[in-house]
Design a protein around this motif. Structure first.
Motif, PDB file in Angstrom:
ATOM      1  N   GLY A 241     -12.819  30.463  -1.614  1.00  7.24           N
ATOM      2  CA  GLY A 241     -13.498  31.017  -2.437  1.00  7.24           C
ATOM      3  C   GLY A 241     -13.353  30.309  -3.676  1.00  7.24           C
ATOM      4  N   THR A 242     -12.284  29.894  -4.360  1.00  9.74           N
ATOM      5  CA  THR A 242     -12.105  29.080  -5.787  1.00  9.74           C
ATOM      6  C   THR A 242     -12.767  27.697  -5.271  1.00  9.74           C
ATOM      7  OG1 THR A 242     -10.027  30.494  -6.090  1.00  9.74           O
ATOM      8  CG2 THR A 242     -10.542  28.405  -7.195  1.00  9.74           C
ATOM      9  N   TRP A 244     -15.130  26.853  -3.141  1.00 11.61           N
ATOM     10  CA  TRP A 244     -16.599  26.778  -3.155  1.00 11.61           C
ATOM     11  C   TRP A 244     -17.029  26.766  -4.665  1.00 11.61           C
ATOM     12  CZ3 TRP A 244     -19.895  24.544  -0.074  1.00 11.61           C
ATOM     13  CH2 TRP A 244     -21.448  25.120  -0.331  1.00 11.61           C
ATOM     14  N   LEU A 245     -16.484  27.511  -5.592  1.00 10.78           N
ATOM     15  CA  LEU A 245     -16.925  27.735  -6.855  1.00 10.78           C
ATOM     16  C   LEU A 245     -16.659  26.316  -7.427  1.00 10.78           C
ATOM     17  CD1 LEU A 245     -15.420  31.164  -7.796  1.00 10.78           C
ATOM     18  CD2 LEU A 245     -17.942  30.754  -7.453  1.00 10.78           C
ATOM     19  N   ILE A 282     -26.004  29.362  -2.210  1.00  7.70           N
ATOM     20  CA  ILE A 282     -24.485  29.067  -2.558  1.00  7.70           C
ATOM     21  C   ILE A 282     -23.731  30.381  -2.253  1.00  7.70           C
ATOM     22  CG2 ILE A 282     -22.937  28.568  -4.643  1.00  7.70           C
ATOM     23  CD1 ILE A 282     -25.108  26.756  -5.663  1.00  7.70           C
ATOM     24  N   GLY A 286     -20.812  31.060   0.392  1.00  6.96           N
ATOM     25  CA  GLY A 286     -19.681  31.455  -0.044  1.00  6.96           C
ATOM     26  C   GLY A 286     -19.184  32.875   0.674  1.00  6.96           C
ATOM     27  N   GLU A 290     -16.084  33.521   3.017  1.00 10.08           N
ATOM     28  CA  GLU A 290     -15.079  34.794   2.899  1.00 10.08           C
ATOM     29  C   GLU A 290     -15.080  35.718   4.094  1.00 10.08           C
ATOM     30  OE1 GLU A 290     -12.859  37.189  -0.232  1.00 10.08           O
ATOM     31  OE2 GLU A 290     -13.595  35.104  -0.091  1.00 10.08           O
TER      32      GLU A 290
END
Length: 307
Positions: A241-242, A244-245, A282, A286, A290
């Motif tokens: 998750g981080t 992809w951010l 996006i 994500g 996840e």
């Protein structure tokens, strides 16, 4: 023996009526039977199932409707902001051919998403190769835990984008610098969660391994890895998750092909509907990443049964 049999026969035998008496009348077979108990239970079960379906479907739909309503109000108040209907029409045109390629700087949104996923996969994979074994070592050896603890505490709060200039300085190229940013932001959750999982392995397991004189490899593969796997997968889920951010912001700064650069390029062209579509894409990508890792974590997570 005969006395016991006679006593049992005497208990089970029906008393005979007086001589000449008639047998009891037969029960009327045409009498209405009472409804079976299963019917109310089945109806109650159907009501519960319909209520559960309503609670699963209605709240998300109401939330989406509220979001579209707020979006429409903002669009009516701001002339430069597109309405949901205009954005939906632009999305239909865009996704009719998401993989077109006219030039290196003019490609469909599909190619940009794939380029970002490739960078995320590379940086994330390198972080897993380094972070998971290091987490096992830190959790297993107290000396390493004391040695790396201050370093992790110092570097973990640093913003991933702060590492981007270091990557540009070292690698002299935008693509490796973006992968480096993904690597450095993904490694910390893997190290910390894996180390915590190793430290929380029940001491009884380790005592049995010591009594059986198991080798370190056997302890790692037969005891530590199965016990630590849920913690490790939690770290992996947080890391993806981080990652992809971070890749979106990193691509905005480095340029090239990627969903982040695509958003920035559309902003320079003042194409606001495409920016909104990219935001949705996006979020969907994500969410899919996840949910895939959540399903993987559930498949390998077990609950301890208390006797």
């Amino acid at each position: 023996m005969s006395a016991v049999v006679e006593s049992i026969m005497g208990e089970n035998a029906k008393p005979a009526g007086p001589a000449g008496s008639h047998p009891p009348a037969a029960v009327n077979s045409q009498a209405p039977a009472s409804p079976p108990a299963a019917i109310p239970a089945r109806r109650a079960k159907k009501r519960l199932a319909s209520g559960g379906l309503f609670m699963r479907v209605a709240p998300p739909l109401l939330g989406l409707a509220l979001l579209v309503l707020v979006w429409q109000i903002i669009a009516l108040k701001t002339s430069s902001f597109p309405t949901p209907w205009v954005t939906l029409k632009e999305a239909g045109v865009m996704f009719a051919d998401p993989f077109y390629r006219n030039s290196p700087n003019d490609q469909g949104i599909g190619w940009n998403v794939l380029a970002s996923l490739q960078r995320v996969g590379t940086g994330f994979g390198l972080a897993a190769l380094v972070g998971i074994p290091l987490g096992f070592a830190i959790g297993r050896v107290e000396f390493l835990a004391r040695m790396f603890g201050p370093i992790i505490s110092l570097l973990r709060p640093v913003s991933p984008l702060a590492w981007l200039p270091i990557g540009l300085l070292v690698f002299k190229s935008a693509n490796p610098a973006a992968i480096w940013s993904i690597f450095i932001c993904s490694i910390w959750p893997m190290i910390i969660n894996t180390a915590v999982g190793v430290q929380r392995v029940p001491q009884d397991y380790m005592n049995v391994a010591r009594v059986l004189n198991l080798s370190e490899w056997k302890v790692l593969t037969k005891i530590l890895f199965p016990s630590v796997l849920p913690y490790m997968l939690t770290g992996v889920r947080l890391s993806i998750g981080t990652a992809w951010l971070v890749i979106v912001a990193a691509e905005m700064l480095t340029g090239g092909v990627g969903i982040g650069f695509w958003v920035w390029d559309e902003w320079n062209n003042l194409n606001v509907p495409h920016i909104i579509i990219a935001i949705v894409v996006i979020g969907v990508v994500g969410l899919v990443l996840e949910q895939l890792l959540v399903a993987l974590a559930k498949a390998f997570t077990y609950e301890q049964v208390n006797n």
